[in-house]
Design a protein around this motif. Structure first.
Motif, PDB file in Angstrom:
ATOM      1  N   LEU A 148       0.863  -1.185   0.000  1.00 34.19           N
ATOM      2  CA  LEU A 148       0.000   0.000   0.000  1.00 34.19           C
ATOM      3  C   LEU A 148       0.898   1.233   0.000  1.00 34.19           C
ATOM      4  O   LEU A 148       1.789   1.360   0.850  1.00 34.19           O
ATOM      5  N   VAL A 149       0.690   2.100  -0.971  1.00 31.73           N
ATOM      6  CA  VAL A 149       1.552   3.278  -1.122  1.00 31.73           C
ATOM      7  C   VAL A 149       0.682   4.506  -1.399  1.00 31.73           C
ATOM      8  O   VAL A 149      -0.504   4.393  -1.724  1.00 31.73           O
ATOM      9  N   ARG A 150       1.311   5.665  -1.278  1.00 34.74           N
ATOM     10  CA  ARG A 150       0.620   6.922  -1.591  1.00 34.74           C
ATOM     11  C   ARG A 150       1.234   7.500  -2.862  1.00 34.74           C
ATOM     12  O   ARG A 150       2.457   7.526  -2.994  1.00 34.74           O
ATOM     13  N   ASN A 151       0.396   7.945  -3.800  1.00 36.07           N
ATOM     14  CA  ASN A 151       0.950   8.537  -5.032  1.00 36.07           C
ATOM     15  C   ASN A 151       1.165  10.041  -4.857  1.00 36.07           C
ATOM     16  O   ASN A 151       0.918  10.597  -3.769  1.00 36.07           O
ATOM     17  N   ALA A 152       1.620  10.677  -5.918  1.00 33.64           N
ATOM     18  CA  ALA A 152       1.954  12.107  -5.832  1.00 33.64           C
ATOM     19  C   ALA A 152       0.745  12.952  -5.453  1.00 33.64           C
ATOM     20  O   ALA A 152       0.885  14.004  -4.833  1.00 33.64           O
ATOM     21  N   ALA A 153      -0.447  12.454  -5.811  1.00 33.64           N
ATOM     22  CA  ALA A 153      -1.667  13.206  -5.493  1.00 33.64           C
ATOM     23  C   ALA A 153      -2.156  12.920  -4.074  1.00 33.64           C
ATOM     24  O   ALA A 153      -3.189  13.442  -3.646  1.00 33.64           O
ATOM     25  N   GLY A 154      -1.427  12.065  -3.355  1.00 32.80           N
ATOM     26  CA  GLY A 154      -1.812  11.759  -1.979  1.00 32.80           C
ATOM     27  C   GLY A 154      -2.823  10.630  -1.864  1.00 32.80           C
ATOM     28  O   GLY A 154      -3.280  10.309  -0.760  1.00 32.80           O
ATOM     29  N   GLU A 155      -3.163   9.999  -2.996  1.00 30.73           N
ATOM     30  CA  GLU A 155      -4.126   8.900  -2.948  1.00 30.73           C
ATOM     31  C   GLU A 155      -3.417   7.608  -2.535  1.00 30.73           C
ATOM     32  O   GLU A 155      -2.253   7.388  -2.897  1.00 30.73           O
ATOM     33  N   VAL A 156      -4.161   6.756  -1.828  1.00 35.82           N
ATOM     34  CA  VAL A 156      -3.591   5.470  -1.414  1.00 35.82           C
ATOM     35  C   VAL A 156      -4.019   4.394  -2.401  1.00 35.82           C
ATOM     36  O   VAL A 156      -5.193   4.301  -2.778  1.00 35.82           O
ATOM     37  N   GLY A 157      -3.033   3.622  -2.845  1.00 31.70           N
ATOM     38  CA  GLY A 157      -3.293   2.506  -3.760  1.00 31.70           C
ATOM     39  C   GLY A 157      -2.219   1.451  -3.562  1.00 31.70           C
ATOM     40  O   GLY A 157      -1.585   1.395  -2.503  1.00 31.70           O
ATOM     41  N   PHE A 158      -1.995   0.654  -4.587  1.00 34.54           N
ATOM     42  CA  PHE A 158      -1.038  -0.453  -4.452  1.00 34.54           C
ATOM     43  C   PHE A 158       0.106  -0.322  -5.442  1.00 34.54           C
ATOM     44  O   PHE A 158      -0.115  -0.054  -6.624  1.00 34.54           O
ATOM     45  N   GLN A 159       1.315  -0.576  -4.953  1.00 37.54           N
ATOM     46  CA  GLN A 159       2.405  -0.917  -5.857  1.00 37.54           C
ATOM     47  C   GLN A 159       2.353  -2.432  -6.006  1.00 37.54           C
ATOM     48  O   GLN A 159       2.310  -3.156  -5.005  1.00 37.54           O
ATOM     49  N   VAL A 160       2.335  -2.902  -7.250  1.00 38.37           N
ATOM     50  CA  VAL A 160       2.166  -4.329  -7.504  1.00 38.37           C
ATOM     51  C   VAL A 160       3.492  -4.920  -7.969  1.00 38.37           C
ATOM     52  O   VAL A 160       4.075  -4.459  -8.950  1.00 38.37           O
ATOM     53  N   LEU A 161       3.954  -5.948  -7.242  1.00 41.14           N
ATOM     54  CA  LEU A 161       5.170  -6.661  -7.622  1.00 41.14           C
ATOM     55  C   LEU A 161       4.788  -8.051  -8.120  1.00 41.14           C
ATOM     56  O   LEU A 161       3.784  -8.616  -7.663  1.00 41.14           O
ATOM     57  N   VAL A 162       5.601  -8.603  -8.993  1.00 35.94           N
ATOM     58  CA  VAL A 162       5.281  -9.933  -9.518  1.00 35.94           C
ATOM     59  C   VAL A 162       6.555 -10.752  -9.701  1.00 35.94           C
ATOM     60  O   VAL A 162       7.633 -10.213  -9.950  1.00 35.94           O
ATOM     61  N   GLY A 163       6.391 -12.073  -9.535  1.00 37.74           N
ATOM     62  CA  GLY A 163       7.474 -12.978  -9.923  1.00 37.74           C
ATOM     63  C   GLY A 163       8.543 -13.205  -8.879  1.00 37.74           C
ATOM     64  O   GLY A 163       9.652 -13.596  -9.221  1.00 37.74           O
ATOM     65  N   GLY A 164       8.213 -12.989  -7.614  1.00 38.55           N
ATOM     66  CA  GLY A 164       9.174 -13.330  -6.566  1.00 38.55           C
ATOM     67  C   GLY A 164       8.976 -14.761  -6.108  1.00 38.55           C
ATOM     68  O   GLY A 164       7.914 -15.344  -6.296  1.00 38.55           O
ATOM     69  N   GLY A 165      10.000 -15.324  -5.523  1.00 44.84           N
ATOM     70  CA  GLY A 165       9.864 -16.678  -4.979  1.00 44.84           C
ATOM     71  C   GLY A 165      11.209 -17.241  -4.592  1.00 44.84           C
ATOM     72  O   GLY A 165      12.250 -16.741  -5.024  1.00 44.84           O
ATOM     73  N   LEU A 166      11.184 -18.285  -3.792  1.00 45.81           N
ATOM     74  CA  LEU A 166      12.422 -18.905  -3.313  1.00 45.81           C
ATOM     75  C   LEU A 166      12.592 -20.251  -4.027  1.00 45.81           C
ATOM     76  O   LEU A 166      12.714 -20.284  -5.224  1.00 45.81           O
ATOM     77  N   GLY A 167      12.636 -21.356  -3.292  1.00 49.78           N
ATOM     78  CA  GLY A 167      12.779 -22.655  -3.945  1.00 49.78           C
ATOM     79  C   GLY A 167      14.087 -22.791  -4.687  1.00 49.78           C
ATOM     80  O   GLY A 167      15.080 -22.141  -4.374  1.00 49.78           O
ATOM     81  N   ARG A 168      14.077 -23.646  -5.739  1.00 58.18           N
ATOM     82  CA  ARG A 168      15.345 -23.902  -6.434  1.00 58.18           C
ATOM     83  C   ARG A 168      15.783 -22.755  -7.330  1.00 58.18           C
ATOM     84  O   ARG A 168      16.916 -22.723  -7.808  1.00 58.18           O
ATOM     85  N   THR A 169      14.853 -21.819  -7.594  1.00 55.90           N
ATOM     86  CA  THR A 169      15.221 -20.643  -8.395  1.00 55.90           C
ATOM     87  C   THR A 169      14.803 -19.381  -7.631  1.00 55.90           C
ATOM     88  O   THR A 169      13.724 -18.846  -7.855  1.00 55.90           O
ATOM     89  N   PRO A 170      15.641 -18.923  -6.717  1.00 51.85           N
ATOM     90  CA  PRO A 170      15.244 -17.745  -5.931  1.00 51.85           C
ATOM     91  C   PRO A 170      15.312 -16.476  -6.765  1.00 51.85           C
ATOM     92  O   PRO A 170      16.335 -16.193  -7.403  1.00 51.85           O
ATOM     93  N   ILE A 171      14.218 -15.742  -6.798  1.00 51.53           N
ATOM     94  CA  ILE A 171      14.144 -14.505  -7.591  1.00 51.53           C
ATOM     95  C   ILE A 171      13.364 -13.469  -6.782  1.00 51.53           C
ATOM     96  O   ILE A 171      12.354 -13.793  -6.155  1.00 51.53           O
ATOM     97  N   MET A 172      13.825 -12.248  -6.825  1.00 50.17           N
ATOM     98  CA  MET A 172      13.094 -11.171  -6.171  1.00 50.17           C
ATOM     99  C   MET A 172      12.044 -10.601  -7.138  1.00 50.17           C
ATOM    100  O   MET A 172      12.313 -10.443  -8.328  1.00 50.17           O
TER     101      MET A 172
END
Lengths: 550, 100
Positions: free
Chosen positions: A189-213
Motif C-alpha cells: 500500500l503506497v501513496r501517489n503524488a496526489a496523496g491517494e492510497v493505492g497499491f504498488q504491484v510486484l510480480v514474480g518473486g519466490g524462493l525454492g530452487r530458483t530464488p528470484i526477487m
C-alpha cells in the motif's frame, strides 16, 4: 476480525460433509490413493514420514481466543500435544490420522477456520504484516485487502488449477515485515503524488530452487482496481505459465522468460479488455470489510505506566532485555506491540504446545482485545498490550516458557520441519536450529539484529535464501551436509544470499557460522547489518574465514 | 520411490546387504513394513528381508494393492545381531521417530 456470514458457514458445512464422505470411500476402498490424493491435498492433508500432516490456514496470521483454544484442543485430541507455526503464517499438526481428519475439519469450522487451499496449485493463504493495523509507520491497515483477496480467491473457479501454487502478500509499512519481494504477487500500500492510497504491484518473486526477487509490475494501482488487476495477472499466468515442468511452472519463471516489460504489457492488455465492473471494489465494499477491522476501544494512557515499567527494568534484567527486543512501538499512545518468541534456544523453532496455545488465548483476552497474529518468522504477536500491563504480561509468559527475549536476534532462527517430519527433505533442520540457537544465545546481544534461516531441502520452506546467514541441508551420498549462504535479506532491501563455499557436515555448522559472524563483527560499520557489510566488503573475507586461503 | 540412494557411509556394512518393503498405513499414516504372508507390521523388526527387494515387493503387492498400505517401496536394510536396521537417515527417522 472478519466474522463468517451465513454463506461462509454453509459453504464450510457442505465442504466438511463432502470431505467426510471422500474419506469414508477411501477407507473402504471405493477410491484409490491416486484418486483420493488430490482430494485430501485440496483439504490440506499431506502424507509425511510418520503420519498425515494437517496444514490449517490462518488468514493473514490472525487468530482469536476461540481459535487458539480450538488449536489447543486439536493438538491434545488428535495430535501429540503440540503444533508447528509455518513461514506462511499457518499451523501444521504432524501426527494426524486420516480417519479423524473429517472431525478436525468440523471442529475447525466451528471456530470459522479451515484447511482449504493450503495445498494444491491454487491461490494459497494471503499473508501480511503481523503489525498490521497497529504499526506506527503504516499507511493504511492491509488486513481488509487481505480479506478481500481471501474471499475472491477461495475456490475461484478459474484459478483452482493453476500451473503451480500461487502466493500473495500485502504490506503497508516502510519496513517490510511480510517478505513481500519473495511472493508470486506482492502488494505494498503506497501513496501517489496526489496523496491517494493505492497499491504498488510486484510480480514474480519466490524462493525454492530458483530464488528470484519480485519486480515492479505496476507502480500505482487504484484500490478499486485491485481484484480486476489481480485477475488479469492470474489469467496471463494461467495461460502462459508452463505446465510441462513442475520446476519451471511458477510465475517467476514466466516473468523471467518474458521479461518484466512484456509481462506488464500482457497483463495490461488482458486488463484493458476485461469487464472490470463485476470486480470493482466500491468505497462501500471496502468500508464494509473495514468495519471488521475497526480499531478497538483503546483506553487513555495511565500516568504511572512508565513508572511501573521503569521500576521493573531496574529490578529485573530479564524483563529489561525482553522489553528491548520483543516490544515495538504502537501507533496508539499507551499501547505496545509485544512479540512472543517461539524460539527458546535448544527447542524446535515455531513449535507450540497445547497449554501454551491456551495461555495465549487467555492472555489475549486479559492483555489485549482478543487477537494475536502469527508471524512468517514463526513467532506470535500481541498487537495491543497496554504499556502498564507489560510487566504482568511478561511474567505470565516467562512462567510458561514463553519469555525468551530474542526477537530479531541470532537465536530467533526460522527453520522448516526438515527431515525429522517432511517427506521432501534431504536433511534435518530442527536439530541444526536447536544446536545453533543454543550456541549463539550467549553472544547474540553483541551480534545485534541477525536473521538466520534454515531449510532442509531446496524447496526453501525455511527461507534460507533470504537469511543474513542461510543454511540449506543437502544429501551427499546419504549423509547430511549443509550449504551456507551470506548476505540474503527478506526486508525492503531484499536480496538472495550467496553460497560461501562447499557444504559442511552437521557438526561443523556452528563453527562455520561463528567464523562468518566474527568477520561481520570485525568489519561492520556503525548500524550496519550483515547484508550491508556483505555488500560493502564482498564475499572474500567470509570465504577465507570459513575455508582458509586457497 | 526406491531409497537405495540413501546408503549411509558411516555405518559399518560388512553384513550382507538386504532389502525390505515399506509403506505408510492408510488409516493413520504410520510407517509399516511387509512381514510376509500378506501381513504388515509397524515394527521394522518384523520385516521379511531378501537380497532382492523387488521379489518381496511383488509378493507384497500381489493381486490388488492391499488397502492398508499406501506408497509401497523397497528400502535398504542391514541385519545386525538378528535385528533388521534401516540404512540411511531418512529410513532410520521413519522407523524410530524424529530426532528432535
Amino acid at each position: 476480525m472478519y466474522r463468517y456470514d451465513e454463506f461462509d458457514r454453509r459453504f464450510l458445512e457442505e465442504r466438511v460433509a463432502q470431505y467426510r464422505d471422500q474419506v469414508r470411500r477411501r477407507l473402504i476402498g471405493q477410491l484409490t490413493e491416486e484418486e483420493f490424493r488430490p482430494l485430501r491435498l485440496r483439504n490440506g492433508l499431506y502424507l509425511q514420514l510418520h503420519a498425515y500432516m494437517y496444514r490449517i490456514a490462518i488468514p493473514y496470521g490472525t487468530l482469536s481466543p476461540a481459535q487458539l483454544r480450538m488449536l489447543a484442543y486439536i493438538a491434545r485430541k488428535y495430535d501429540r500435544g503440540y503444533g508447528h507455526f509455518t513461514t506462511r503464517q499457518n499451523i501444521q499438526f504432524n501426527w494426524i490420522k486420516l480417519e479423524e481428519s473429517p472431525d478436525i475439519m468440523a471442529d475447525l469450522a466451528s471456530v470459522e477456520m479451515h484447511s482449504i487451499q493450503t495445498s494444491g496449485n491454487c491461490i494459497r493463504n494471503t499473508t501480511s504484516d503481523p503489525f498490521a493495523g497497529v504499526a506506527d509507520d503504516e499507511i493504511e491497515d492491509p488486513r481488509p485487502y487481505c480479506e478481500i483477496i481471501r474471499q475472491w480467491s477461495t475456490l475461484h473457479p478459474e484459478f483452482s488449477w493453476l500451473p503451480r501454487k500461487f502466493k500473495i502478500a500485502v504490506s503497508a509499512s516502510a519496513k517490510d515485515r511480510a517478505a513481500v519481494h519473495v511472493h508470486d504477487i506482492g502488494l505494498y500500500l503506497v501513496r501517489n503524488a496526489a496523496g491517494e492510497v493505492g497499491f504498488q504491484v510486484l510480480v514474480g518473486g519466490g524462493l525454492g530452487r530458483t530464488p528470484i526477487m519480485a519486480k515492479v509490475l505496476r507502480d500505482f494501482l487504484p484500490k478499486q482496481d485491485l481484484l480486476s488487476y489481480l485477475e488479469a495477472a492470474l489469467r496471463v499466468y494461467n495461460e502462459y505459465g508452463r505446465r510441462d515442468n513442475i520446476y519451471k511452472a511458477r510465475i517467476k519463471i514466466l516473468v523471467q522468460a518474458l521479461g518484466i516489460d512484456k509481462m506488464r504489457d500482457a497483463v495490461e492488455a488482458e486488463w484493458s479488455k476485461m469487464d472490470h465492473e463485476p470486480l470493482d471494489l466500491t468505497k462501500e465494499t471496502i468500508a464494509g470489510i473495514y468495519k471488521h477491522f475497526a480499531p478497538p476501544a483503546y483506553g487513555k494512557p495511565e500516568r504511572d505506566d512508565d513508572a511501573v515499567i521503569n521500576t521493573a527494568i531496574a529490578a529485573d534484567k530479564k524483563f529489561s532485555r525482553w522489553l528491548k527486543h520483543n516490544v515495538a512501538n504502537h501507533k496508539q499512545p499507551g499501547y505496545s506491540i509485544a512479540t512472543v518468541s517461539l524460539k527458546p534456544p535448544g527447542k524446535p523453532p515455531g513449535d507450540i504446545t497445547a497449554d501454551q496455545l491456551d495461555l495465549l488465548a487467555e492472555l489475549s483476552e486479559r492483555h489485549g482485545f482478543g487477537e494475536v497474529r502469527v508471524t512468517h518468522e514463526q513467532n506470535v504477536v500481541f498487537p495491543d498490550v497496554r504499556r502498564g500491563d507489560l510487566v504482568a504480561f511478561y511474567a505470565s509468559l516467562a512462567s510458561s516458557g514463553l519469555g525468551t527475549a530474542n526477537i530479531g536476534l541470532a537465536s530467533d532462527i526460522i527453520a522448516c520441519p526438515g527431515l525429522d517430519y517432511c517427506s521432501l527433505a534431504n536433511a534435518r533442520s530442527i536439530p541444526i536450529a536447536e544446536r545453533l540457537g543454543e550456541h549463539l544465545a550467549a553472544r547474540e546481544e553483541e551480534i545485534g539484529p541477525m536473521k538466520i534461516k534454515i531449510s532442509g531441502c531446496i524447496n526453501a520452506c525455511g527461507h534460507h535464501h533470504v537469511g543474513h546467514i542461510g543454511i540449506l541441508g543437502v544429501d551427499k551420498n546419504g549423509e547430511e551436509f549443509y550449504q551456507i549462504t551470506v548476505g540474503g535479506s527478506a526486508d525492503e532491501l531484499s536480496a538472495v544470499g550467496i553460497i560461501v563455499g562447499r557444504a559442511v557436515p552437521s557438526d561443523e555448522v556452528n563453527g562455520a557460522v561463528d567464523k562468518l559472524l566474527d568477520v561481520y563483527l570485525a568489519q561492520r560499520d556503525d548500524g550496519e547489518d550483515l547484508p550491508a557489510t556483505f555488500r560493502r566488503i564482498g564475499m572474500e573475507p567470509f570465504k577465507e574465514a570459513v575455508y582458509g586461503t586457497r | 520411490m526406491a531409497a537405495s540412494h540413501e546408503s549411509e557411509p558411516n555405518v559399518v556394512t560388512n553384513e550382507t546387504s538386504h532389502q525390505a518393503v515399506t509403506a505408510n498405513r492408510l488409516r493413520d499414516g504410520i510407517p509399516i513394513y511387509f512381514a510376509g504372508g500378506g501381513s504388515w507390521s509397524p515394527n521394522i523388526g518384523d520385516s521379511v528381508t531378501a537380497e532382492n527387494g523387488e521379489t518381496l515387493l511383488a509378493e507384497a503387492i500381489r493381486g490388488p494393492l492391499p488397502l492398508e498400505a499406501v506408497g509401497v517401496y523397497v528400502i535398504e536394510v542391514r541385519l545386525a545381531e538378528g535385528a533388521v536396521r534401516p540404512i540411511g537417515i531418512k529410513e532410520q527417522i521413519r522407523a524410530f521417530g524424529p530426532t528432535a
